[in-house]
Design an enzyme around this catalytic site. Structure first.
Site, short mmCIF file in Angstrom:
data_model
loop_
_atom_site.label_atom_id
_atom_site.label_comp_id
_atom_site.label_asym_id
_atom_site.label_seq_id
_atom_site.Cartn_x
_atom_site.Cartn_y
_atom_site.Cartn_z
N ASN A 111 0.92 -0.95 -0.09
CA ASN A 111 -0.04 -0.19 0.04
C ASN A 111 0.82 1.16 0.13
O ASN A 111 1.98 1.36 0.24
CB ASN A 111 -0.93 0.26 1.20
CG ASN A 111 -1.99 -1.14 1.09
OD1 ASN A 111 -2.61 -0.98 0.15
ND2 ASN A 111 -2.42 -1.84 2.15
N CYS A 114 -4.79 -7.47 -3.53
CA CYS A 114 -5.55 -7.02 -2.59
C CYS A 114 -6.22 -8.26 -1.94
O CYS A 114 -6.91 -9.01 -2.91
CB CYS A 114 -6.16 -5.61 -2.38
SG CYS A 114 -6.67 -5.27 -0.87
N HIS A 115 -6.89 -8.33 -0.83
CA HIS A 115 -7.53 -9.30 -0.34
C HIS A 115 -9.06 -8.87 -0.16
O HIS A 115 -9.98 -9.51 0.59
CB HIS A 115 -6.83 -10.24 0.54
CG HIS A 115 -6.50 -9.69 1.74
ND1 HIS A 115 -4.99 -9.98 2.16
CD2 HIS A 115 -6.91 -8.53 2.60
CE1 HIS A 115 -4.62 -8.98 3.14
NE2 HIS A 115 -5.70 -8.35 3.47
N HIS A 132 -9.84 -0.49 -2.08
CA HIS A 132 -10.43 -0.39 -0.84
C HIS A 132 -11.81 0.35 -1.12
O HIS A 132 -12.31 0.85 0.15
CB HIS A 132 -9.31 0.45 0.07
CG HIS A 132 -8.14 -0.32 0.42
ND1 HIS A 132 -7.21 0.06 1.32
CD2 HIS A 132 -8.14 -1.60 0.48
CE1 HIS A 132 -6.47 -0.76 1.65
NE2 HIS A 132 -6.91 -2.18 0.87
N TYR A 160 -12.19 6.92 4.07
CA TYR A 160 -12.14 7.35 2.57
C TYR A 160 -13.29 8.40 2.26
O TYR A 160 -13.82 8.63 1.11
CB TYR A 160 -12.37 6.23 1.56
CG TYR A 160 -11.17 5.11 2.18
CD1 TYR A 160 -9.95 5.47 2.33
CD2 TYR A 160 -11.68 3.70 1.97
CE1 TYR A 160 -9.10 4.56 2.59
CE2 TYR A 160 -10.70 2.65 2.08
CZ TYR A 160 -9.47 3.14 2.56
OH TYR A 160 -8.63 2.13 2.82
#
Length: 488
Positions: free
Chosen positions: A149, A170-171, A201, A258
């Protein structure tokens, strides 16, 4: 098969071990070479000892090397995996603690927001060094798999400026799908079919089918609100689901950073977060977790080494994308996953230069993305706000333009909801000065930043945030682990 995989940042011991065992679950990969590299000789030797023990216990012909000479590790590599954290926990602590002085309360701070943007400034010059080495000494057309990241910024820089075949991994999508399957009563996550798309994300489950039956918003809301755990841990996420009509992949704490609505008032934060685990919104939660994990590993290393003597169990192969991508590319066994790539028509209503995370299929011809996906308008609007910040952040990291960096931070949704321009300007000066050792592109700007800080009249506060917890000692962690073992 015989080829070489280089892992940069292999001193991330637990994650490197997971990647290693996942890849060796592929029968054809038993004879490949792993080249580990890291800036920490200490961490390298720890992880090499663990991987050597795995190889010995499973009687494998796998070769494992370790070196602090990154270029040597990359020589002849077909695949390069990065899981670096530039600046380590020292710089990461600044990403969380300095913004707190200006009222910015982050849970993770590694994607956007003030912490994520500065994290990108540290990472991108190093990512470009990786790319230079890959172009010069790795196999021709080597593939770069980035796990580090801030995912979108790092991948953007590697593709646009590093000129290397790069995919970001990414998971978050897998974890979100597991939650949805659970609340809907599925016996296995495999019963759930979905399309999930957006940016890293901020990916959205825009289509859901359980055993072929379409799942709508109302059913999903009811399922989450009825769940005894998620109804408490994912309050913010459920609220976004109600308003947007689709579920976000990201955890309660991550998602709260975010958006400009949920963390801007300290007295409101407690309403939306849950303190049962760091990931649900705790102030600086991931910093605390990472610090405790490092301390725990250092102390309990002999137990980790002993555990490495167990046989590899293919049934426990994780859903991390890397091993499945390599298997598809090398054996032509098709793999479907969600990948971070340059948009270029994948999502119709996001900027074409952006890094998007969306469904794709992998076979021997490469990663093939499903194109022409259109996000719901609210999801697209939220993503675009972050994309604009990411773009400015990447350009600032490349150019060393501190004014552009300040504008990127100013336009961050949460920062803009909390701080004034004057506060942002001083905060960025303070962060650049504190992290100067990892920001070579801003070296020319540090003296002026120090001068401005010496004359500044912007007021700050000593504040631990709305939901801060102290790092637990090894003794406390042991006691908690023992209690959980006894209870369960």
């Amino acid at each position: 098969m015989s080829f070489k995989i280089a892992i940069i940042g292999a001193g991330s011991v637990g994650f490197t071990k997971k990647l290693f065992t996942d890849i060796l679950c592929v029968p054809e990969f038993k004879g490949i070479e792993f080249a580990l590299t890291d800036v920490s000789e200490h961490n390298l030797q720890m992880i090499k000892a663990i991987l050597d023990r795995i190889v010995e216990a499973n009687k494998l012909p796998t070769k494992v090397t370790a070196t602090t000479d990154r270029r040597k590790a990359l020589e002849g590599a077909r695949y390069v995996i990065s899981c670096v954290r530039v600046g380590g926990l020292e710089a990461y602590a600044d990403d969380i603690r300095i913004p707190l002085k200006y009222g910015i309360d982050q849970c993770v701070g590694d994607t956007i927001c003030a912490g994520g943007i500065l994290y990108g400034q540290r990472n991108i010059p190093v990512i470009l060094d990786f790319c230079k080495d890959i172009r010069e000494v790795a196999e021709t057309d080597a593939k770069f798999l980035n796990y580090a990241n801030p995912m979108a910024m790092n991948t953007w820089a590697a593709i646009e400026y590093g000129k290397v075949d790069t995919v970001g991994l990414c998971h978050g999508v897998q974890h979100g799908a597991e939650q949805i399957a659970e609340v809907l009563g599925a016996k296995s996550p495999r019963e759930l079919d979905y399309v999930c798309s957006g940016i890293n994300h901020q990916t959205w489950f825009i289509e859901l089918r359980l055993n072929g039956r379409e799942i709508g918003k109302d059913e999903l809301v009811a399922a989450f609100e009825a769940h005894p755990v998620y109804s408490r841990q994912e309050k913010l996420r459920i609220d976004v689901l109600k308003r947007f009509g689709v579920y976000s992949t990201e955890s309660n704490g991550h998602l709260s950073e975010y958006l400009p609505w949920y963390r801007k008032r300290p007295d409101e934060i407690a309403r939306w977060i849950d303190m049962s685990d760091w990931i649900h919104g705790e102030t600086g939660g991931y910093l605390r977790y990472s610090t405790e994990t490092r301390n725990w590993f250092e102390t309990e290393y002999p137990q980790f080494l002993e555990a490495a003597s167990k046989p590899i169990d293919p049934s426990k192969r994780s859903n991390e994308h890397a091993s499945h991508i390599l298997e598809a590319l090398e054996t032509n066994r098709v793999y479907r996953g969600h990948f971070n790539v340059k948009n270029d028509g994948v999502i119709t209503n996001l900027p074409q230069d952006a890094i998007v995370e969306s469904p794709g299929f992998v076979d021997r011809f490469g990663i093939n993305m499903a194109a022409g996906i259109t996000l719901p308008e609210a999801c697209a609007a939220t993503c675009i706000s972050s994309i604009n910040v990411q773009r400015m952040s990447v350009h600032a990291a490349i150019s060393g333009d501190i004014d552009l960096l300040k504008l990127a931070v100013l336009h961050d949704p949460l920062v803009g909801a909390v701080s004034t321009p004057e506060e942002v300007w001083q905060m960025v000066d303070e962060m650049v000065v504190a992290q100067a050792a990892w920001l070579p592109q801003f070296a020319h700007a540090v003296p002026a930043a120090k001068e401005r800080l010496s004359k500044s009249r912007v007021k700050t506060r000593e504040w631990a945030g709305a939901a801060w917890r102290s790092v637990r000692s090894i003794e406390e962690l042991r006691a908690e682990k023992a209690a959980l073992k006894q209870a369960g």
